[in-house]
Design an enzyme around this catalytic site. Structure first.
Site, PDB file in Angstrom:
ATOM      1  N   LYS A  75      35.056  -2.363 -43.274  1.00  0.00           N
ATOM      2  CA  LYS A  75      34.413  -3.605 -42.658  1.00  0.00           C
ATOM      3  C   LYS A  75      35.520  -4.416 -42.289  1.00  0.00           C
ATOM      4  CE  LYS A  75      29.855  -2.985 -43.047  1.00  0.00           C
ATOM      5  NZ  LYS A  75      29.011  -3.169 -42.038  1.00  0.00           N
ATOM      6  N   ASP A 123      26.056  -7.550 -46.948  1.00  0.00           N
ATOM      7  CA  ASP A 123      25.721  -6.928 -48.316  1.00  0.00           C
ATOM      8  C   ASP A 123      26.856  -7.432 -49.248  1.00  0.00           C
ATOM      9  OD1 ASP A 123      23.037  -5.975 -48.398  1.00  0.00           O
ATOM     10  OD2 ASP A 123      23.807  -4.268 -46.994  1.00  0.00           O
TER      11      ASP A 123
END
Length: 402
Positions: A75, A123
């Site tokens: 990410k 998340d």
């Protein structure tokens, strides 16, 4: 759950917008931006010959994103990259001249960045990337976290100076609240999922991920014949599958999307032919993949570029973590977080149940991606039985066989 792609768009060319986002020129732009990151290093590609032989495969490689840009997750490539691009675009408009990545530290560019706030739901890992990117350019970040995000992951995001906003409910609830609040406050949403009218920024996030497959292809002696990639909303899977389709064409590998059985939104999209919301029941241990509706942009790519969709159970994900931590003799030790080893878990399930359907055999060269390291070290130790530091030091948990 195992499903071959019978969508009418399967193996058709990508939508022109997606081909532009995930193509060679876009990947070149990402690499140019990464060259200006002080801590940018190519992540390792590990060969696992012992496990490959055990599974009856010709070769097995793991691209290890646990070392990416100090964030321990793939990410890191998406959110921060999108933030940089958006700051430079705003600076170019405001200053009336072209501004590029080399100008990010200029006083006038940073003054414009300081007026911008970037918001996202997470998340855990995507929020860290957006927060890090905002901090690096002198902007602000507001990160929306749902009830299932661990305290360690929240603290890691806050460490980059982000404002943390807690949301009742699950990831999808946090996405909606981030979009609503950002609209009210004139913040810029940097989401890794898309919705009608909001596609370009998620596309930039996906574009950042093309670096992973580009590096892997350079590191491999031969292109893979099969690639297993895990999915939350589908962004990483779509980025890898789409770039492979563009650069390898008809010679591209068989591509399999792997999801938690408890949050199988891409499988649901494959069944329905379009993204649908799946029911939320029990949370999954694969915390970074706990998403209940596929990103429409990601699905548009996967409908064309993915060949199969499958799910894995909770114990299979944990078993993959443990196997990477305690490999067969000769294979390297790899620290994979709860969601990091899911591609490998899918491969192991496919070898047991779907080998013929996927053409897996002794000539297969398989690539999987460890999408995260131990981004929550406490949770990792609970699941593997040993801390990530001790795994890397070669220590075995009590009762383990050497």
């Amino acid at each position: 759950m195992f499903l071959l792609n019978h969508n009418a768009l399967h193996r058709q060319p990508l939508d022109p917008a997606d081909a532009e986002t995930l193509g060679v020129a876009g990947a070149d732009t990402v690499e140019r931006f990464l060259a200006h990151r002080d801590n940018h290093l190519i992540t390792p590609l590990h060969a696992l010959p012992a496990l490959a032989a055990e599974l009856g495969l010709g070769a097995l490689h793991v691209k290890d994103e646990g070392f990416r840009l100090g964030l321990g997750s793939f990410k890191a490539l998406g959110g921060a990259y999108a933030v940089f691009r958006l700051v430079l675009e705003e600076a170019s408009r405001s200053l009336g001249r072209s501004v590029d990545v080399a100008d990010l530290d200029r006083t006038d560019v940073r003054a414009i960045a300081a007026t911008m706030t970037f918001a996202c739901a997470t998340d855990g890992n995507h929020g860290r990337s957006v927060a890090q990117g905002a901090q690096l350019v002198g902007a602000r970040a507001a990160i929306f976290v749902h009830a299932g995000v661990s305290h360690e992951r929240i603290a890691a995001i806050a460490g980059y100076g982000a404002e943390m906003v807690r949301v009742d409910g699950n990831y999808d609830d946090s996405v909606r609240q981030a979009a609503r609040v950002a609209a009210e406050k004139d913040w810029t949403v940097v989401s890794d999922t898309s919705w009608p009218g909001y596609e370009r920024i998620p596309g930039l996030v996906m574009q950042g991920y093309t670096t992973i497959v580009r590096e892997a292809l350079r590191q491999l002696a031969e292109p893979p014949t099969h690639v297993f990639v895990q999915a939350g909303v589908g962004g990483i899977a779509a980025a890898v599958a789409g770039h492979l389709a563009i650069v390898l064409g008809d010679a591209r590998p068989t591509f399999i999307v792997v999801e938690p059985a408890r949050a199988a939104c891409v499988v649901a999209a494959a069944r329905a032919g379009h993204p649908v919301k799946v029911a939320h029941d029990q949370p999954t241990v694969m915390a970074m993949l706990e998403c209940y509706e596929a990103s429409p942009v990601a699905w548009r790519v996967l409908a064309r570029a993915a060949d199969a969709f499958m799910t894995v159970d909770e114990d299979e994900a944990v078993a993959a973590m443990q196997r990477l931590a305690q490999p067969s003799a000769g294979d390297p030790v790899i620290v994979a977080g709860e969601s990091g080893g899911v591609g490998l878990a899918g491969l192991m399930r496919a070898v047991a149940d779907n080998k013929a359907a996927l053409g897996l055999d002794g000539g297969s060269r398989v690539l999987v991606i460890n999408t995260e390291g131990a981004t929550d070290p406490h949770r990792y130790a609970e699941l593997v039985g040993i801390s990530p530091a001790d795994v890397l030091a070669g220590k075995l948990p009590a009762g383990a066989l050497s």
